[in-house]
Design a protein around this motif. Structure first.
Motif, PDB file in Angstrom:
ATOM      1  N   GLY A  25       0.819  -1.212   0.000  1.00 39.08           N
ATOM      2  CA  GLY A  25       0.000   0.000   0.000  1.00 39.08           C
ATOM      3  C   GLY A  25       0.850   1.258   0.000  1.00 39.08           C
ATOM      4  N   LEU A  26       1.888   1.288   0.828  1.00 41.92           N
ATOM      5  CA  LEU A  26       2.766   2.461   0.877  1.00 41.92           C
ATOM      6  C   LEU A  26       3.499   2.665  -0.445  1.00 41.92           C
ATOM      7  CD1 LEU A  26       4.332   2.200   4.447  1.00 41.92           C
ATOM      8  CD2 LEU A  26       2.395   3.587   3.701  1.00 41.92           C
ATOM      9  N   THR A  27       3.954   1.572  -1.035  1.00 36.15           N
ATOM     10  CA  THR A  27       4.645   1.668  -2.323  1.00 36.15           C
ATOM     11  C   THR A  27       3.708   2.205  -3.400  1.00 36.15           C
ATOM     12  OG1 THR A  27       6.205  -0.087  -1.759  1.00 36.15           O
ATOM     13  CG2 THR A  27       5.846   0.311  -4.094  1.00 36.15           C
ATOM     14  N   LEU A  28       2.480   1.736  -3.390  1.00 36.18           N
ATOM     15  CA  LEU A  28       1.508   2.215  -4.377  1.00 36.18           C
ATOM     16  C   LEU A  28       1.164   3.686  -4.154  1.00 36.18           C
ATOM     17  CD1 LEU A  28      -0.734  -0.977  -4.450  1.00 36.18           C
ATOM     18  CD2 LEU A  28       0.747  -0.163  -6.305  1.00 36.18           C
ATOM     19  N   ILE A  29       1.090   4.109  -2.895  1.00 38.47           N
ATOM     20  CA  ILE A  29       0.857   5.528  -2.597  1.00 38.47           C
ATOM     21  C   ILE A  29       1.982   6.363  -3.189  1.00 38.47           C
ATOM     22  CG2 ILE A  29       0.826   7.267  -0.765  1.00 38.47           C
ATOM     23  CD1 ILE A  29      -0.619   5.133   0.990  1.00 38.47           C
ATOM     24  N   ARG A  30       3.205   5.932  -2.983  1.00 39.58           N
ATOM     25  CA  ARG A  30       4.357   6.683  -3.495  1.00 39.58           C
ATOM     26  C   ARG A  30       4.356   6.762  -5.023  1.00 39.58           C
ATOM     27  NH1 ARG A  30       6.704   3.891   0.956  1.00 39.58           N
ATOM     28  NH2 ARG A  30       7.269   5.368   2.577  1.00 39.58           N
ATOM     29  N   GLN A  31       3.712   5.773  -5.661  1.00 41.30           N
ATOM     30  CA  GLN A  31       3.601   5.792  -7.118  1.00 41.30           C
ATOM     31  C   GLN A  31       2.334   6.529  -7.575  1.00 41.30           C
ATOM     32  OE1 GLN A  31       4.698   1.968  -9.140  1.00 41.30           O
ATOM     33  NE2 GLN A  31       4.868   1.232  -7.036  1.00 41.30           N
ATOM     34  N   ARG A  32       1.571   7.068  -6.615  1.00 46.09           N
ATOM     35  CA  ARG A  32       0.322   7.791  -6.896  1.00 46.09           C
ATOM     36  C   ARG A  32      -0.731   6.885  -7.531  1.00 46.09           C
ATOM     37  NH1 ARG A  32      -0.416  11.144  -3.626  1.00 46.09           N
ATOM     38  NH2 ARG A  32      -1.978  12.173  -4.899  1.00 46.09           N
ATOM     39  N   ARG A  33      -0.677   5.612  -7.220  1.00 49.10           N
ATOM     40  CA  ARG A  33      -1.669   4.645  -7.698  1.00 49.10           C
ATOM     41  C   ARG A  33      -2.645   4.398  -6.554  1.00 49.10           C
ATOM     42  NH1 ARG A  33       2.391   0.273  -9.758  1.00 49.10           N
ATOM     43  NH2 ARG A  33       0.532  -1.023  -9.813  1.00 49.10           N
ATOM     44  N   LEU A  34      -3.473   5.403  -6.310  1.00 51.91           N
ATOM     45  CA  LEU A  34      -4.277   5.446  -5.098  1.00 51.91           C
ATOM     46  C   LEU A  34      -5.382   4.396  -5.066  1.00 51.91           C
ATOM     47  CD1 LEU A  34      -4.477   9.292  -4.530  1.00 51.91           C
ATOM     48  CD2 LEU A  34      -2.773   7.654  -3.699  1.00 51.91           C
ATOM     49  N   ASP A  35      -6.002   4.086  -6.198  1.00 50.31           N
ATOM     50  CA  ASP A  35      -7.058   3.068  -6.197  1.00 50.31           C
ATOM     51  C   ASP A  35      -6.492   1.708  -5.768  1.00 50.31           C
ATOM     52  OD1 ASP A  35      -8.787   5.024  -7.081  1.00 50.31           O
ATOM     53  OD2 ASP A  35      -8.727   4.386  -9.170  1.00 50.31           O
ATOM     54  N   THR A  67      -7.055  -0.744  -2.146  1.00 47.55           N
ATOM     55  CA  THR A  67      -7.273  -2.196  -2.102  1.00 47.55           C
ATOM     56  C   THR A  67      -6.270  -2.868  -1.168  1.00 47.55           C
ATOM     57  OG1 THR A  67      -8.147  -2.161  -4.355  1.00 47.55           O
ATOM     58  CG2 THR A  67      -7.375  -4.289  -3.514  1.00 47.55           C
ATOM     59  N   ALA A  68      -4.998  -2.509  -1.298  1.00 47.68           N
ATOM     60  CA  ALA A  68      -3.960  -3.116  -0.453  1.00 47.68           C
ATOM     61  C   ALA A  68      -4.161  -2.756   1.020  1.00 47.68           C
ATOM     62  CB  ALA A  68      -2.578  -2.676  -0.929  1.00 47.68           C
ATOM     63  N   LEU A  69      -4.456  -1.496   1.287  1.00 47.74           N
ATOM     64  CA  LEU A  69      -4.617  -1.067   2.679  1.00 47.74           C
ATOM     65  C   LEU A  69      -5.890  -1.642   3.304  1.00 47.74           C
ATOM     66  CD1 LEU A  69      -3.340   2.574   2.294  1.00 47.74           C
ATOM     67  CD2 LEU A  69      -2.194   0.708   3.523  1.00 47.74           C
TER      68      LEU A  69
END
Length: 191
Positions: free
Chosen positions: A119-129, A133-135
């Protein structure tokens, strides 16, 4: 393995354990170095040295050990892949972090910390949707941990969904009032 090699390895691992028990990380790493010079593919030694290197801030060296470990035994442990993903994330190598976290999840989809890291990695990539899901999966697996909830509320705010963030703040008030108060201050929302 010949008996003399087995005894030598056992003796070295005993020295390693002694150094670790005494909190002598530098000595423990030196023992790992010597043992890995002789047994470069020993999974436990690679994992231990990676941990010691990461602890002292040598993330690139720790990554090298973990990459060697997962190359030797890719299905040994979801934890090995998580550790590699965590270090990749620390180093800003986000695509590699995501790949490592996904590999960990393929081995153990119930490992909550992997979902959080992903989830944190996806946030850093701005892939919020995808981060939502991960969080959400992290909070399903660890409902009483505030970390996933906190990050999920922040993502909802970034996605302009304040009501979802407000629901999380209200939930956190029930078991982590300090985190709820922090989110209220940061977001301006009241539960």
């Amino acid at each position: 393995m010949p008996l003399s090699d087995t005894l030598s390895l056992l003796s070295g691992r005993a020295r390693l354990l002694g150094a670790l028990l005494l909190g002598r990380s530098a000595a423990a790493e030196a023992v790992c170095d010597r043992l890995l010079a002789r047994w470069p593919t020993h999974p436990h030694l690679l994992a231990t040295r990676a941990h010691l290197r990461a602890q002292r801030g040598a993330a690139e060296a720790a990554v090298a050990d973990l990459e060697a470990l997962v190359a030797l035994a890719p299905r040994r442990s979801a934890g090995d892949w998580f550790n590699l993903g965590f270090l990749f994330d620390q180093l800003g190598r986000l695509e590699q972090a995501e790949t490592a976290f996904n590999q960990a999840l393929s081995l153990d989809p119930k490992l909550d910390r992997v979902w959080y890291g992903l989830g944190l990695t996806l946030i850093r990539q701005r892939r919020l949707d995808e981060a939502v899901t991960a969080l959400k999966r992290n909070t399903e697996l660890q409902p009483m941990s505030p970390y996933g909830w906190y990050q999920l509320a922040r993502v909802y705010m970034d996605r302009q969904e304040p009501e979802e963030a407000r629901r999380i703040i209200a939930r956190l008030k029930g078991f982590e009032p300090k985190v709820a108060a922090q989110l209220e201050r940061e977001t301006g929302l009241l539960a």
